[in-house]
Design a protein around this motif. Structure first.
Motif, PDB file in Angstrom:
ATOM      1  N   ASP A 267      -8.706  15.277   1.768  1.00 24.00           N
ATOM      2  CA  ASP A 267      -8.322  16.598   1.248  1.00 24.00           C
ATOM      3  C   ASP A 267      -6.800  16.784   1.305  1.00 24.00           C
ATOM      4  O   ASP A 267      -6.202  17.341   0.394  1.00 24.00           O
ATOM      5  N   THR A 268      -6.188  16.280   2.373  1.00 24.71           N
ATOM      6  CA  THR A 268      -4.723  16.403   2.493  1.00 24.71           C
ATOM      7  C   THR A 268      -4.026  15.547   1.435  1.00 24.71           C
ATOM      8  O   THR A 268      -3.055  15.973   0.807  1.00 24.71           O
ATOM      9  N   VAL A 269      -4.534  14.349   1.243  1.00 26.39           N
ATOM     10  CA  VAL A 269      -3.961  13.452   0.232  1.00 26.39           C
ATOM     11  C   VAL A 269      -4.098  14.068  -1.167  1.00 26.39           C
ATOM     12  O   VAL A 269      -3.150  14.036  -1.970  1.00 26.39           O
ATOM     13  N   ALA A 270      -5.258  14.666  -1.437  1.00 32.42           N
ATOM     14  CA  ALA A 270      -5.473  15.305  -2.748  1.00 32.42           C
ATOM     15  C   ALA A 270      -4.499  16.475  -2.924  1.00 32.42           C
ATOM     16  O   ALA A 270      -3.937  16.676  -4.010  1.00 32.42           O
ATOM     17  N   GLU A 271      -4.288  17.207  -1.846  1.00 38.21           N
ATOM     18  CA  GLU A 271      -3.349  18.349  -1.888  1.00 38.21           C
ATOM     19  C   GLU A 271      -1.916  17.858  -2.147  1.00 38.21           C
ATOM     20  O   GLU A 271      -1.182  18.441  -2.939  1.00 38.21           O
ATOM     21  N   LEU A 272      -1.556  16.759  -1.508  1.00 39.03           N
ATOM     22  CA  LEU A 272      -0.186  16.226  -1.648  1.00 39.03           C
ATOM     23  C   LEU A 272      -0.001  15.416  -2.927  1.00 39.03           C
ATOM     24  O   LEU A 272       1.124  15.140  -3.325  1.00 39.03           O
ATOM     25  N   ARG A 273      -1.096  15.021  -3.538  1.00 39.10           N
ATOM     26  CA  ARG A 273      -1.069  14.200  -4.749  1.00 39.10           C
ATOM     27  C   ARG A 273      -0.268  12.907  -4.525  1.00 39.10           C
ATOM     28  O   ARG A 273       0.695  12.611  -5.226  1.00 39.10           O
ATOM     29  N   ILE A 274      -0.705  12.152  -3.508  1.00 31.50           N
ATOM     30  CA  ILE A 274      -0.095  10.838  -3.235  1.00 31.50           C
ATOM     31  C   ILE A 274      -1.177   9.764  -3.343  1.00 31.50           C
ATOM     32  O   ILE A 274      -2.351  10.047  -3.141  1.00 31.50           O
ATOM     33  N   PRO A 275      -0.786   8.530  -3.642  1.00 32.24           N
ATOM     34  CA  PRO A 275      -1.780   7.446  -3.692  1.00 32.24           C
ATOM     35  C   PRO A 275      -2.085   6.894  -2.299  1.00 32.24           C
ATOM     36  O   PRO A 275      -1.290   7.052  -1.367  1.00 32.24           O
ATOM     37  N   ILE A 276      -3.235   6.245  -2.194  1.00 37.15           N
ATOM     38  CA  ILE A 276      -3.642   5.592  -0.940  1.00 37.15           C
ATOM     39  C   ILE A 276      -3.759   4.091  -1.181  1.00 37.15           C
ATOM     40  O   ILE A 276      -4.403   3.661  -2.140  1.00 37.15           O
ATOM     41  N   LEU A 277      -3.136   3.310  -0.296  1.00 40.60           N
ATOM     42  CA  LEU A 277      -3.378   1.854  -0.266  1.00 40.60           C
ATOM     43  C   LEU A 277      -4.369   1.628   0.866  1.00 40.60           C
ATOM     44  O   LEU A 277      -4.057   1.870   2.033  1.00 40.60           O
ATOM     45  N   TYR A 278      -5.572   1.196   0.528  1.00 34.63           N
ATOM     46  CA  TYR A 278      -6.656   1.133   1.512  1.00 34.63           C
ATOM     47  C   TYR A 278      -7.119  -0.304   1.700  1.00 34.63           C
ATOM     48  O   TYR A 278      -7.397  -1.015   0.743  1.00 34.63           O
ATOM     49  N   HIS A 279      -7.180  -0.698   2.975  1.00 33.16           N
ATOM     50  CA  HIS A 279      -7.705  -2.018   3.351  1.00 33.16           C
ATOM     51  C   HIS A 279      -9.009  -1.780   4.116  1.00 33.16           C
ATOM     52  O   HIS A 279      -9.009  -1.678   5.336  1.00 33.16           O
ATOM     53  N   PRO A 280     -10.114  -1.660   3.404  1.00 30.72           N
ATOM     54  CA  PRO A 280     -11.381  -1.331   4.079  1.00 30.72           C
ATOM     55  C   PRO A 280     -12.016  -2.546   4.719  1.00 30.72           C
ATOM     56  O   PRO A 280     -11.709  -3.683   4.361  1.00 30.72           O
ATOM     57  N   GLY A 281     -12.937  -2.295   5.645  1.00 23.77           N
ATOM     58  CA  GLY A 281     -13.730  -3.392   6.207  1.00 23.77           C
ATOM     59  C   GLY A 281     -14.559  -4.066   5.123  1.00 23.77           C
ATOM     60  O   GLY A 281     -14.634  -5.283   5.054  1.00 23.77           O
ATOM     61  N   ARG A 282     -15.184  -3.255   4.282  1.00 28.55           N
ATOM     62  CA  ARG A 282     -15.960  -3.747   3.137  1.00 28.55           C
ATOM     63  C   ARG A 282     -15.568  -2.942   1.909  1.00 28.55           C
ATOM     64  O   ARG A 282     -15.296  -1.738   1.999  1.00 28.55           O
ATOM     65  N   VAL A 283     -15.542  -3.588   0.763  1.00 27.75           N
ATOM     66  CA  VAL A 283     -15.149  -2.921  -0.482  1.00 27.75           C
ATOM     67  C   VAL A 283     -16.067  -1.736  -0.794  1.00 27.75           C
ATOM     68  O   VAL A 283     -15.630  -0.720  -1.334  1.00 27.75           O
ATOM     69  N   ALA A 284     -17.342  -1.844  -0.400  1.00 26.49           N
ATOM     70  CA  ALA A 284     -18.302  -0.755  -0.675  1.00 26.49           C
ATOM     71  C   ALA A 284     -17.817   0.576  -0.115  1.00 26.49           C
ATOM     72  O   ALA A 284     -18.100   1.645  -0.670  1.00 26.49           O
ATOM     73  N   GLN A 285     -17.063   0.516   1.009  1.00 24.25           N
ATOM     74  CA  GLN A 285     -16.551   1.760   1.601  1.00 24.25           C
ATOM     75  C   GLN A 285     -15.569   2.445   0.665  1.00 24.25           C
ATOM     76  O   GLN A 285     -15.534   3.671   0.557  1.00 24.25           O
ATOM     77  N   LEU A 286     -14.741   1.658   0.007  1.00 26.82           N
ATOM     78  CA  LEU A 286     -13.787   2.228  -0.952  1.00 26.82           C
ATOM     79  C   LEU A 286     -14.528   2.802  -2.154  1.00 26.82           C
ATOM     80  O   LEU A 286     -14.185   3.868  -2.660  1.00 26.82           O
ATOM     81  N   ASP A 287     -15.523   2.087  -2.600  1.00 29.42           N
ATOM     82  CA  ASP A 287     -16.263   2.516  -3.785  1.00 29.42           C
ATOM     83  C   ASP A 287     -16.796   3.945  -3.598  1.00 29.42           C
ATOM     84  O   ASP A 287     -16.697   4.778  -4.506  1.00 29.42           O
ATOM     85  N   GLU A 288     -17.304   4.225  -2.415  1.00 29.95           N
ATOM     86  CA  GLU A 288     -17.841   5.571  -2.143  1.00 29.95           C
ATOM     87  C   GLU A 288     -16.780   6.642  -2.223  1.00 29.95           C
ATOM     88  O   GLU A 288     -16.961   7.660  -2.895  1.00 29.95           O
TER      89      GLU A 288
END
Lengths: 261, 247
Positions: free
Chosen positions: A132-153
């Motif tokens: 919610d904070t990221v959406a408010e700030l309108r910034i991108p996220i670089l995400y290194h998840p344990g599994r790609v499925a987590q990002l997909d959600e």
């Protein structure tokens, strides 16, 4: 070829080269940490990154902290490094959504609005507080998840946030199936991009370009653990059409950052 | 002459996890190798846990077909092929012209005595569990068989998954005159730079692990070491040709 034609070709090449966007590395770590048990819990030297980036022709590098016990402090260090080299580094924050639960919003607001950091790096799965904070700030996220499925959600649940999947889904190609899953997620989700850093099985970079399109691939290195000169070569050696190569090497990340400027 | 000490050919399983069927094509290897400026490749079978004899015969056939471009290595699993190694390896080296062997399991007395008798180099990559380095697996071997030359691939850790495995491999190569390190498949180039800085140039062998990995990228990694011409020539082929006694 006549001299006039030769000169005209040279001038066209020069104009074209001048129009090339700067090469930007979207994934590097900098600063100190407290753990002293591995390179990424000890020190990541910004000078070392600058030296190799200059040799590779990389104009700017996105930096964020290594693994830290205190990201508030580490993010201040990132801002201070960027202040020292404003034309060479773009600073992003890093946070731990679990350990810093309940405190992230005010920290991230300050880091972006007052300290000039322009994105967020995550290793730990983001909570609604973070998203919610990221959406408010309108910034991108670089995400290194344990599994790609987590990002997909989360990409499905937060379509307004742009996510860059680190390492094409698998750091050092530890599991090629995660590369395949990352490519599939980027193909399916309009807000998911793929970072090329620290991919050893480089045929998956080639496959990503073919299946997802160059406009969703972002050059990254994972400096200083991984050498940006070799990571850049992994893109160059693909022999892509010039426009595609330019998008990957800087155009795409510049466009993502420009959206939020 | 640029010689790749570590390439793959034929059918089997991948080393990359999760394991999957592989069919490493020699034409693709030679094509990309030529793009990288590589003159010769040492080829060896993919992983074949069911048995290596057919795969080694295929390697010998390929070498016969491309004698100037390829050097053949056998592969064996010392535990799964126990009792048969000496006989099959002797035939593969003496009759089929293979120049070395890769062991896909820890070599014991049977395998090492056969290698000593044949005077060939051994490539051995211990499949390390998380947190392990190669010293535990290599120290006794190198001490017990000082006349055998060992090639430890990937600077001790494929894709740099455990950074201290590289440090251990470099220390092993410093300590044991008969341990050499192959440059292929390293994720973190700084450890290759560390090896080039700390080891005599005779101890590094250029390898690609192609066509699983891109030979052009592997060649670029060595170029980035910025070795002087004499050192680079040793790393890029001189050392390996000396080990397999061919030119």
């Amino acid at each position: 070829m006549k001299r006039r034609e030769f000169l005209a070709l040279g001038a066209a090449a020069a104009r074209s080269a001048a129009a090339a966007p700067p090469v930007i590395d979207c994934h590097a770590h900098a600063g100190t940490a407290q753990g002293l048990q591995a390179p990424w819990t000890t020190f990541a030297d910004p000078e070392e990154i600058l030296r190799r980036a200059a040799e590779a022709g990389i104009a700017k590098t996105v930096i964020f902290p290594i693994s830290s016990d205190n990201f508030e402090h580490s993010n201040r260090e990132i801002a201070s490094i960027c202040a020292r080299y404003p034309n060479r580094f773009i600073g992003w924050a890093k946070h731990d959504p679990v350990k810093e639960k309940g405190r992230i919003r005010p920290m991230l607001l300050r880091e972006v609005r007052e300290m000039g950091l322009r994105g967020l790096k995550l290793h730990v799965h983001p909570t609604p507080e973070v998203l919610d904070t990221v959406a408010e700030l309108r910034i991108p996220i670089l995400y290194h998840p344990g599994r790609v499925a987590q990002l997909d959600e989360v990409a499905r649940d937060y379509p307004a946030i742009d996510f860059i999947l680190a390492h094409l889904g698998s750091d050092l190609s530890q599991n090629w199936r995660e590369h395949a899953a990352g490519i599939e997620t980027a193909r399916r989700r309009p807000n998911v991009y793929l970072d090329t850093g620290a991919v050893v099985l480089t045929r998956y970079i080639e496959r990503a370009v073919q299946e997802v399109g160059a406009e969703k691939i972002v050059f990254g290195s994972d400096e200083p653990e991984v050498d940006c000169r070799l990571e850049l070569y992994k893109i160059k050696v693909l022999g892509l059409p010039r426009e595609q190569e330019r998008m990957i090497l800087g155009g795409n990340i510049a466009r993502l950052l420009g959206k939020y400027a | 002459m640029t010689v790749d000490c570590h390439a793959l050919a034929g059918k089997g399983l991948t080393w990359a996890e999760p394991e999957a069927p592989a069919d490493y094509d020699v034409a693709a290897l030679l094509d990309r190798g030529a793009q990288a400026g590589i003159d010769r490749h040492a080829i060896m079978p993919a992983r074949n846990p069911e048995g290596y004899e057919a795969a080694n015969r295929e390697i010998a056939r390929l070498v016969e077909r491309y004698p100037k471009a390829l050097i053949g290595f056998a592969a064996h699993h010392p535990q799964m092929e126990a009792g048969r190694i000496r006989k099959t390896l002797s035939e593969e080296v003496r009759s089929m012209g293979l120049k070395g062997v890769r062991f896909d399991g820890h070599p014991g007395r049977e395998a090492m005595d056969a290698v000593l008798e044949l005077g060939i180099p051994v490539m051995y990559y211990p499949r390390l569990a998380s947190g392990q380095g190669p010293a535990r697996w290599y120290h006794m071997l190198a001490e017990a068989y000082r006349k055998v030359n060992f090639i430890l691939p990937h600077l001790g850790m494929y894709r740099s998954l455990t950074w201290w495995a590289h440090v251990e491999a470099i220390d092993l190569a410093k300590r044991h005159p008969n341990i050499y390190l192959d440059t292929s498949g390293i994720g973190s180039l700084k450890y290759l730079e560390m090896a080039a800085r700390e080891l005599p140039p005779e101890k590094l062998l250029f390898g690609t692990c192609a066509p699983e990995l891109d030979a052009r990228v592997e060649r670029e990694a060595v170029r980035l070491l910025k070795l002087d011409r004499e050192r680079e020539q040793k790393v890029l082929g001189g050392n390996f040709l000396r080990l397999v006694r061919t030119s």
